[in-house]
Design a protein around this motif. Structure first.
Motif, short mmCIF file in Angstrom:
data_model
loop_
_atom_site.label_atom_id
_atom_site.label_comp_id
_atom_site.label_asym_id
_atom_site.label_seq_id
_atom_site.Cartn_x
_atom_site.Cartn_y
_atom_site.Cartn_z
N PHE A 34 0.83 -1.20 0.00
CA PHE A 34 0.00 0.00 0.00
C PHE A 34 0.86 1.25 0.00
O PHE A 34 2.04 1.20 0.33
CB PHE A 34 -0.94 -0.01 1.21
N ALA A 35 0.27 2.38 -0.38
CA ALA A 35 0.99 3.64 -0.49
C ALA A 35 1.66 4.04 0.82
O ALA A 35 2.73 4.64 0.81
CB ALA A 35 0.04 4.75 -0.95
N ASP A 36 1.05 3.69 1.95
CA ASP A 36 1.65 4.04 3.24
C ASP A 36 2.72 3.05 3.68
O ASP A 36 3.31 3.20 4.74
CB ASP A 36 0.57 4.18 4.32
N GLY A 37 2.98 2.03 2.87
CA GLY A 37 4.05 1.08 3.14
C GLY A 37 3.64 -0.20 3.83
O GLY A 37 4.44 -1.12 3.92
N HIS A 38 2.40 -0.29 4.30
CA HIS A 38 2.02 -1.54 4.95
C HIS A 38 1.72 -2.62 3.91
O HIS A 38 1.45 -2.32 2.75
CB HIS A 38 0.89 -1.35 5.97
#
Length: 67
Positions: A45-49
């Motif tokens: 995901f864009a937030d890194g998760h």
């Protein structure tokens, strides 16, 4: 959001232990996924998760014939 196969993720992004920690599972679970040849995708995901999901046919298990 980006989806890639488990094997490709491991080749490009790190070890089984690092992926296991990110997913909240044991490293042995990742090893089992790799060895089994299951069709597993990692979603970044864009937030890194990260999330992992398995693609399976429906029905996943063949019906038993009446004996």
């Amino acid at each position: 959001m980006k989806k890639i196969p488990l094997s490709k993720y491991l080749e490009e992004h790190g070890t089984q232990a690092v992926l296991a920690a990110a997913l909240g599972v044991n490293q042995s679970a990742i090893s089992q996924m790799v060895r089994s040849g299951r069709s597993i995708e990692i979603t970044i995901f864009a937030d890194g998760h990260l999330e992992a999901s398995e693609i399976r046919p429906i029905p996943a298990r063949p019906k038993r014939s009446a004996a």
